[in-house]
Design a protein around this motif. Sequence first.
Motif, mmCIF file in Angstrom:
data_model
loop_
_atom_site.group_PDB
_atom_site.id
_atom_site.type_symbol
_atom_site.label_atom_id
_atom_site.label_comp_id
_atom_site.label_asym_id
_atom_site.label_seq_id
_atom_site.Cartn_x
_atom_site.Cartn_y
_atom_site.Cartn_z
ATOM 1 N N GLU A 172 11.102 4.304 1.084
ATOM 2 C CA GLU A 172 10.925 5.549 0.351
ATOM 3 C C GLU A 172 10.769 5.237 -1.130
ATOM 4 N N GLU A 173 9.669 5.663 -1.741
ATOM 5 C CA GLU A 173 9.451 5.453 -3.169
ATOM 6 C C GLU A 173 10.191 6.502 -4.000
ATOM 7 N N VAL A 174 10.102 7.739 -3.559
ATOM 8 C CA VAL A 174 10.781 8.848 -4.241
ATOM 9 C C VAL A 174 11.635 9.568 -3.211
ATOM 10 N N GLU A 175 12.935 9.684 -3.462
ATOM 11 C CA GLU A 175 13.853 10.267 -2.489
ATOM 12 C C GLU A 175 13.431 11.675 -2.088
ATOM 13 N N ASP A 176 13.402 11.890 -0.765
ATOM 14 C CA ASP A 176 13.082 13.192 -0.176
ATOM 15 C C ASP A 176 11.658 13.669 -0.457
ATOM 16 N N ASP A 177 10.771 12.766 -0.858
ATOM 17 C CA ASP A 177 9.360 13.111 -1.043
ATOM 18 C C ASP A 177 8.588 12.531 0.135
ATOM 19 N N ARG A 178 8.089 13.385 1.018
ATOM 20 C CA ARG A 178 7.439 12.930 2.250
ATOM 21 C C ARG A 178 6.149 12.173 1.980
ATOM 22 N N GLU A 179 5.555 12.364 0.799
ATOM 23 C CA GLU A 179 4.262 11.740 0.508
ATOM 24 C C GLU A 179 4.388 10.447 -0.283
ATOM 25 N N ARG A 180 5.560 10.111 -0.769
ATOM 26 C CA ARG A 180 5.725 8.946 -1.659
ATOM 27 C C ARG A 180 6.537 7.854 -0.981
ATOM 28 N N TRP A 181 5.887 7.184 -0.061
ATOM 29 C CA TRP A 181 6.448 6.035 0.621
ATOM 30 C C TRP A 181 5.549 4.831 0.374
ATOM 31 N N ARG A 182 5.990 3.656 0.830
ATOM 32 C CA ARG A 182 5.165 2.450 0.652
ATOM 33 C C ARG A 182 5.287 1.552 1.866
ATOM 34 N N LEU A 183 4.219 0.831 2.092
ATOM 35 C CA LEU A 183 4.179 -0.195 3.134
ATOM 36 C C LEU A 183 4.088 -1.552 2.466
ATOM 37 N N ASP A 184 5.009 -2.450 2.808
ATOM 38 C CA ASP A 184 4.957 -3.850 2.365
ATOM 39 C C ASP A 184 4.756 -4.727 3.588
ATOM 40 N N ALA A 185 3.742 -5.571 3.536
ATOM 41 C CA ALA A 185 3.464 -6.508 4.625
ATOM 42 C C ALA A 185 3.652 -7.920 4.100
ATOM 43 N N TYR A 186 4.511 -8.688 4.739
ATOM 44 C CA TYR A 186 4.801 -10.054 4.326
ATOM 45 C C TYR A 186 4.187 -11.023 5.329
ATOM 46 N N MET A 187 3.521 -12.041 4.817
ATOM 47 C CA MET A 187 2.827 -12.989 5.693
ATOM 48 C C MET A 187 2.854 -14.373 5.066
ATOM 49 N N GLU A 188 2.596 -15.373 5.906
ATOM 50 C CA GLU A 188 2.674 -16.757 5.448
ATOM 51 C C GLU A 188 1.359 -17.270 4.869
ATOM 52 N N HIS A 189 0.258 -16.533 5.084
ATOM 53 C CA HIS A 189 -1.043 -16.987 4.606
ATOM 54 C C HIS A 189 -1.688 -15.905 3.751
ATOM 55 N N GLU A 190 -2.553 -16.309 2.851
ATOM 56 C CA GLU A 190 -3.251 -15.349 2.003
ATOM 57 C C GLU A 190 -4.035 -14.371 2.882
ATOM 58 N N PRO A 191 -3.881 -13.080 2.654
ATOM 59 C CA PRO A 191 -4.560 -12.117 3.521
ATOM 60 C C PRO A 191 -6.073 -12.154 3.336
ATOM 61 N N ASP A 192 -6.793 -12.151 4.452
ATOM 62 C CA ASP A 192 -8.243 -12.104 4.387
ATOM 63 C C ASP A 192 -8.714 -10.659 4.534
ATOM 64 N N ALA A 193 -10.023 -10.466 4.552
ATOM 65 C CA ALA A 193 -10.571 -9.112 4.627
ATOM 66 C C ALA A 193 -10.145 -8.401 5.904
ATOM 67 N N ALA A 194 -10.071 -9.145 7.000
ATOM 68 C CA ALA A 194 -9.679 -8.534 8.276
ATOM 69 C C ALA A 194 -8.233 -8.044 8.225
ATOM 70 N N LEU B 113 0.842 -1.185 0.000
ATOM 71 C CA LEU B 113 0.000 0.000 0.000
ATOM 72 C C LEU B 113 0.886 1.247 0.000
ATOM 73 N N PRO B 114 0.442 2.306 -0.670
ATOM 74 C CA PRO B 114 1.192 3.563 -0.565
ATOM 75 C C PRO B 114 0.983 4.192 0.805
ATOM 76 N N CYS B 115 1.929 5.002 1.232
ATOM 77 C CA CYS B 115 1.794 5.704 2.508
ATOM 78 C C CYS B 115 2.633 6.961 2.476
ATOM 79 N N THR B 116 2.531 7.739 3.531
ATOM 80 C CA THR B 116 3.364 8.929 3.676
ATOM 81 C C THR B 116 4.529 8.624 4.605
ATOM 82 N N ARG B 117 5.496 9.506 4.628
ATOM 83 C CA ARG B 117 6.634 9.318 5.539
ATOM 84 C C ARG B 117 6.167 9.325 6.993
#
Length: 315
Positions: A39-61, A13-17
């Motif tokens: 950081e997606e774009v260097e020195d851009d406070r609004e262009r960051w990303r969140l990566d979540a790694y898990m062992e099972h397929e993510p459900d709605a929760a 998901l995209p996120c901010t710094r």
Amino acid sequence: MSADAIDSWRVTLPCTRAEAEAIDAADDLAIDAVLMTSEEVEDDRERWRLDAYMEHEPDAAMLAALRALVPSAAAAEPAVTPLTAQDWVTLSQAGLEPISEGRFVVHTSAHPVEPPPGGRAFLIDAGQAFGTGHHATTSGCLAMLDSLADRTVSDVIDLGTGTGLLAFAARHLWPTAQVTATDIDPAAIAVTRENMVANDVDGIALVVADGALSEAIAARAPYDLVIANILAGPLISMAPEVAAIAAPRAAIVLAGLLETQRAEVVAAFERCGCALEAVDRRGDWTILRLAAGATRYVPERAPDPRGRDGWALDL
């Protein structure tokens, strides 16, 4: 399992710094995944990303919980990627390049490095505990400890040790010192124990404790170096008990606070006889070094851990 079998999943998901720093500094998000921000774009406070790694397929929760961490991405669709038979923890830290602070280099399994001449390299993989060295608070503490290398230190305590990294750095700088590493979370102490083995570090006493209130901590006091990389609220609440376990003129290294919180944290420790000696500001975050008073501080009354309104250490 065949070579192309799915054995883990990634949600992006995209996120901010600001959101990324809040995730990095959080204590317990109660999410069964390894969370990595970048950081997606260097020195851009609004262009960051969140990566979540898990062992099972993510459900709605799970997807809802991840969305809640990044309100700025309310309109974005999570990118859900199945991963084949690879180590999902290794994948999660693939973007964590080694960092260098003074005589220390911190790296993950994905990026092994040689230590600098006269220095030390620490292998700290991302996992259940905070403190890989890549967050500004942890790297700033490493730099602050490195600046104290010429000081004589015999008793060290690392409160809220997380991965154990700062305690390991202290052990390297002062090999004959008594070093204690504590955390409120038993999982963090387990991680620290594993990291001690991985880094061939010994001689560190590990204690599961709520702040500095444990009898095991008091029994080893006073300490001439106190490290507390936690959060501003706990630092303020804990100031009397931290000052009480510090030896006269001890160095006290504090982190986990924003620059906007500096004055309140410093004031809390000044009320306990401590004096500000050094400041290292890194973006929105600030690392402090204070000196304990000339005589050992005695609180007016014994601290009551029940009065902290459920604060938690920054792991």
